[in-house]
Every structure is written in C-alpha cells, then in structure tokens.
Motif scaffolding. Structure first.
Motif, PDB file in Angstrom:
ATOM      1  N   SER A 133      52.085  64.270  74.629  1.00  0.00           N
ATOM      2  CA  SER A 133      53.154  64.159  75.627  1.00  0.00           C
ATOM      3  C   SER A 133      53.594  65.568  76.015  1.00  0.00           C
ATOM      4  O   SER A 133      54.482  66.143  75.381  1.00  0.00           O
ATOM      5  CB  SER A 133      54.330  63.357  75.060  1.00  0.00           C
ATOM      6  OG  SER A 133      55.401  63.306  75.978  1.00  0.00           O
ATOM      7  N   TYR A 134      52.999  66.109  77.067  1.00  0.00           N
ATOM      8  CA  TYR A 134      53.208  67.511  77.432  1.00  0.00           C
ATOM      9  C   TYR A 134      53.762  67.716  78.840  1.00  0.00           C
ATOM     10  O   TYR A 134      54.192  68.810  79.170  1.00  0.00           O
ATOM     11  CB  TYR A 134      51.888  68.289  77.297  1.00  0.00           C
ATOM     12  CG  TYR A 134      51.477  68.499  75.870  1.00  0.00           C
ATOM     13  CD1 TYR A 134      51.790  69.668  75.204  1.00  0.00           C
ATOM     14  CD2 TYR A 134      50.798  67.504  75.172  1.00  0.00           C
ATOM     15  CE1 TYR A 134      51.426  69.861  73.873  1.00  0.00           C
ATOM     16  CE2 TYR A 134      50.438  67.675  73.846  1.00  0.00           C
ATOM     17  CZ  TYR A 134      50.756  68.858  73.199  1.00  0.00           C
ATOM     18  OH  TYR A 134      50.402  69.028  71.881  1.00  0.00           O
ATOM     19  N   SER A 162      46.387  61.651  79.494  1.00  0.00           N
ATOM     20  CA  SER A 162      46.777  61.559  80.896  1.00  0.00           C
ATOM     21  C   SER A 162      46.552  62.902  81.555  1.00  0.00           C
ATOM     22  O   SER A 162      47.079  63.914  81.106  1.00  0.00           O
ATOM     23  CB  SER A 162      48.258  61.172  81.026  1.00  0.00           C
ATOM     24  OG  SER A 162      48.678  61.271  82.374  1.00  0.00           O
ATOM     25  N   ILE A 163      45.737  62.904  82.596  1.00  0.00           N
ATOM     26  CA  ILE A 163      45.443  64.105  83.360  1.00  0.00           C
ATOM     27  C   ILE A 163      45.795  63.803  84.806  1.00  0.00           C
ATOM     28  O   ILE A 163      45.208  62.920  85.429  1.00  0.00           O
ATOM     29  CB  ILE A 163      43.960  64.511  83.248  1.00  0.00           C
ATOM     30  CG1 ILE A 163      43.561  64.623  81.775  1.00  0.00           C
ATOM     31  CG2 ILE A 163      43.705  65.811  83.986  1.00  0.00           C
ATOM     32  CD1 ILE A 163      44.295  65.692  81.009  1.00  0.00           C
ATOM     33  N   PHE A 164      46.752  64.539  85.344  1.00  0.00           N
ATOM     34  CA  PHE A 164      47.271  64.201  86.672  1.00  0.00           C
ATOM     35  C   PHE A 164      46.337  64.608  87.803  1.00  0.00           C
ATOM     36  O   PHE A 164      46.177  63.875  88.780  1.00  0.00           O
ATOM     37  CB  PHE A 164      48.644  64.860  86.875  1.00  0.00           C
ATOM     38  CG  PHE A 164      49.323  64.451  88.154  1.00  0.00           C
ATOM     39  CD1 PHE A 164      49.945  63.221  88.254  1.00  0.00           C
ATOM     40  CD2 PHE A 164      49.316  65.287  89.258  1.00  0.00           C
ATOM     41  CE1 PHE A 164      50.565  62.824  89.436  1.00  0.00           C
ATOM     42  CE2 PHE A 164      49.933  64.911  90.440  1.00  0.00           C
ATOM     43  CZ  PHE A 164      50.556  63.675  90.522  1.00  0.00           C
ATOM     44  N   VAL A 179      41.209  57.971  79.315  1.00  0.00           N
ATOM     45  CA  VAL A 179      41.871  58.980  80.141  1.00  0.00           C
ATOM     46  C   VAL A 179      42.318  58.316  81.436  1.00  0.00           C
ATOM     47  O   VAL A 179      41.546  57.575  82.056  1.00  0.00           O
ATOM     48  CB  VAL A 179      40.922  60.154  80.461  1.00  0.00           C
ATOM     49  CG1 VAL A 179      41.681  61.287  81.150  1.00  0.00           C
ATOM     50  CG2 VAL A 179      40.239  60.668  79.193  1.00  0.00           C
ATOM     51  N   ILE A 180      43.557  58.554  81.838  1.00  0.00           N
ATOM     52  CA  ILE A 180      44.068  58.013  83.089  1.00  0.00           C
ATOM     53  C   ILE A 180      44.790  59.116  83.850  1.00  0.00           C
ATOM     54  O   ILE A 180      45.069  60.185  83.317  1.00  0.00           O
ATOM     55  CB  ILE A 180      45.043  56.836  82.864  1.00  0.00           C
ATOM     56  CG1 ILE A 180      46.298  57.327  82.094  1.00  0.00           C
ATOM     57  CG2 ILE A 180      44.369  55.687  82.144  1.00  0.00           C
ATOM     58  CD1 ILE A 180      47.445  56.334  82.089  1.00  0.00           C
ATOM     59  N   LYS A 181      45.089  58.836  85.100  1.00  0.00           N
ATOM     60  CA  LYS A 181      46.015  59.658  85.863  1.00  0.00           C
ATOM     61  C   LYS A 181      47.383  59.004  85.704  1.00  0.00           C
ATOM     62  O   LYS A 181      47.785  58.145  86.485  1.00  0.00           O
ATOM     63  CB  LYS A 181      45.620  59.726  87.342  1.00  0.00           C
ATOM     64  CG  LYS A 181      46.580  60.554  88.183  1.00  0.00           C
ATOM     65  CD  LYS A 181      46.209  60.528  89.657  1.00  0.00           C
ATOM     66  CE  LYS A 181      47.213  61.309  90.488  1.00  0.00           C
ATOM     67  NZ  LYS A 181      46.898  61.281  91.937  1.00  0.00           N
ATOM     68  N   GLY A 182      48.094  59.376  84.644  1.00  0.00           N
ATOM     69  CA  GLY A 182      49.365  58.742  84.336  1.00  0.00           C
ATOM     70  C   GLY A 182      50.485  59.247  85.227  1.00  0.00           C
ATOM     71  O   GLY A 182      50.394  60.316  85.830  1.00  0.00           O
ATOM     72  N   GLY A 197      51.856  62.801  84.879  1.00  0.00           N
ATOM     73  CA  GLY A 197      51.059  63.504  83.887  1.00  0.00           C
ATOM     74  C   GLY A 197      51.250  62.999  82.474  1.00  0.00           C
ATOM     75  O   GLY A 197      50.600  63.480  81.550  1.00  0.00           O
ATOM     76  N   GLU A 198      52.133  62.021  82.286  1.00  0.00           N
ATOM     77  CA  GLU A 198      52.318  61.423  80.971  1.00  0.00           C
ATOM     78  C   GLU A 198      51.472  60.146  80.853  1.00  0.00           C
ATOM     79  O   GLU A 198      51.013  59.598  81.850  1.00  0.00           O
ATOM     80  CB  GLU A 198      53.797  61.085  80.731  1.00  0.00           C
ATOM     81  CG  GLU A 198      54.697  62.304  80.587  1.00  0.00           C
ATOM     82  CD  GLU A 198      54.545  63.002  79.234  1.00  0.00           C
ATOM     83  OE1 GLU A 198      53.724  62.545  78.407  1.00  0.00           O
ATOM     84  OE2 GLU A 198      55.248  64.007  79.021  1.00  0.00           O
TER      85      GLU A 198
END
Length: 331
Positions: A94-95, A207-209, A230-233, A236-237
C-alpha cells in the motif's frame, strides 16, 4: 628534471551500471537480471555515491523498468532480508495513497483477516501531498502497526493482519522513495516495492496505475516464481473500482492468465467532495450506506479470493458472505 606522473582515477565499481543505462540512444540497454541483482545489492549495501544513486534511478525511470530488472532487484532484496519464516496468505503493498475516494480496500483486508487468512501489508509513508495514506488510518481501523518482524509475527498470529512500514524492513529502499521531492519524479522504487513480497506470501496483490506496467509486473512475478494478480487499482492502491471494468493480470505456477471483470455499477458514482475517514467506520458498523464503497469492498475481496484459487463467481459469492458476516462491533 623528473617528468610529472599523472594517475588516472580508478572507476567506481557502480559506474558500469550507470553507463549501461545512459550510454546514448544506440549504446544504452536494459540491465540483465544478474546485473540488476548486483546493482541493487550495491545500492542496498550502501556502496554507491549519492550522485550515482540519483543518476541510476532517473535513467531507469526514463527507460522504464523491464521484467528482468524488477526480478533482479527483488532477488537482491530478498537475499538480504532477515525475516522469519511466517505463513502468510496475502502480501498487500500500500504505497500510493487515495485522493478521489476513501481507502475502502482496508475494510476488505480486515474481512479477509477475520476469515482466518493472514494478510501482511506494507507501505512507504506519506510522500505526496493531498493523499490519504494507510498509515494514517491504522489506529482508527484497529490495524496493528508493526516496527519489527517479531511484532508482525505476533499481529499475524493474533489477528491475521499486520502493517509494517518499508523503512523498518528495507530502510535503503525507503530512502530512495524519499528522494521523490529531491529528484522531482517518482523513482522505479515506487513500482518495485509492490512486487517484493518479503514474507513469501502465497499470493501477491499488486496495483500499478500507469498503463503498460501491469504486464511488466506480471512478467517479473512469473520470473520470480510467485503467484500474483496485478490490476490498475483505484488511485494506485489495491482496490477494484466498481465504476470501471477491471482487467486482472494473473500468474500462477509459471503460467499467465487474464480476466476482464465488468463494472459493478450501472452508472458512475459522484466523487465525494471530501474524504472523511469516519465514513469507513460508519459503513463497517452498518450505521451508514455507501454504494461506491461497499461495491469496492466486494470487488476487492473477490479479487483476493480469485488469486487464492476461487473461480470468479465463487469469489464474489464468498466475498458477499464475508462482508455480510463481518463483526460490526469490531470497530
């Protein structure tokens, strides 16, 4: 007269890696996995100059990281970790922080932990103004803040959920993240932190935006032999946005898979004017309703369960049961 003898300065051992990345349009190339492992090892061991660190990070940022580089960097870190052997189900980085919606994913993590799963979360601090970070909500949501591995082990054993700041288990990486305001750009370490899975959880959520990076991260996890989604959360979360379709980039047992999940909402929700963390508590307790938030929790729960092997329909059914059966008095 004795002629003057000139000595050529010896090249710094790390200079080769800066040269590989920065040798012009025709001469530059990506690092091999082995080179990336060696370079990151030197960075983690403090065997580079600050000028080299800044140049290396920005050259990587400009080029964009390859799966092999991410895998090599991760291997270097894992080789240096002194973490205990803990049974962890889900690694949850969570960054990014949230700025458009509340961090509903934290309620999903609490539901998963309450179901008996072990969830290890980690983050890198409030590095960008105007965002709400997980670290700011640990107290109100009852998520243990762990400052060493012993505390993390205790939290996982007694509640199934632990949060540990990156700076407490990888301070060299935290320092690189903290250079954001000095360099003016996020470095590749912001992406790298999501793939590290320091405790070897049986599922890594990422999560990679930015578009295009999701597949790169999936390939890196495959190289490492990890199971990951991996998702586009949202923001970015690791939070599935119920207003938009969600593409899942999965890898397990060395094989990649993809799924496209449709939006859960018939129409987009109105973005809240302000982010009020108390709303998370009220929705958890059943004192308030939030259509966007509850759908985000369900979709994020299903995402994690899908990564643990459930089919999509079964994952959503179990997610609904976990949400309905939550201990509303726990917060």
């Amino acid at each position: 007269m004795t002629p003057l003898t000139l000595q050529t300065p010896e090249e710094h051992p790390f200079a080769q890696f800066v040269r590989i990345l920065g040798k012009g349009k025709r001469g530059a190339r990506a690092l091999t996995r082995e080179e990336a492992r060696e370079a990151m090892g030197m960075l983690l061991d403090g065997r580079v100059e600050d000028t080299q660190l800044g140049a290396f990070l920005m050259l990587l940022r400009h080029k964009e990281e390859s799966p092999e580089e991410l895998a090599g960097f991760t291997e270097a870190l894992r080789e240096r970790l002194r973490a205990p052997a803990l049974a962890v189900d889900i690694d949850w980085p969570s960054y990014a922080g949230k700025k458009r919606h509340l961090p509903w994913f934290l309620l999903a993590a609490k539901c998963l932990a309450a179901s008996g799963l072990k969830v290890f979360m980690h983050g890198g601090g409030a590095h960008t103004a105007g965002r709400l970070y997980t670290e700011q909500l640990l107290g109100p949501l009852g998520i243990p803040l762990c400052r060493d591995w012993a505390q993390a082990e205790h939290a996982l054993a007694n509640g199934g959920l632990a949060f540990m700041p990156l700076g407490d288990w990888a301070p060299a990486l935290q320092r690189m993240i903290d250079l954001r305001n000095t360099l003016g750009l996020r470095s590749p370490i912001h992406s790298l932190a999501r793939i590290l899975n320091p405790l070897g959880a049986r599922l890594g959520l990422q999560s990679i935006f930015h578009p295009g990076y999701q597949a790169v991260h999936r390939e890196a996890s495959q190289l490492l032999g990890d199971t990951a989604i991996v998702i586009k959360g949202d923001g970015g979360e690791i939070e599935a946005n119920p207003d938009s379709p969600c593409h899942l980039y999965g890898t397990a047992a060395g094989l990649n898979w993809d799924e496209e999940w449709p939006a859960l909402a018939a129409q987009r929700h109105v973005k809240p004017a302000t982010l009020e963390p108390e709303q998370l508590l009220e929705v958890w307790r059943g004192e308030a309703e939030d259509s966007y938030g509850e759908k985000a929790v369900l979709a994020t729960l299903a995402l994690a369960l899908r990564g643990l092997g459930r089919a999509r329909e079964a994952a959503f059914a179990e997610a609904a049961a976990l949400w309905q059966g939550r201990d509303r008095a726990a917060l």
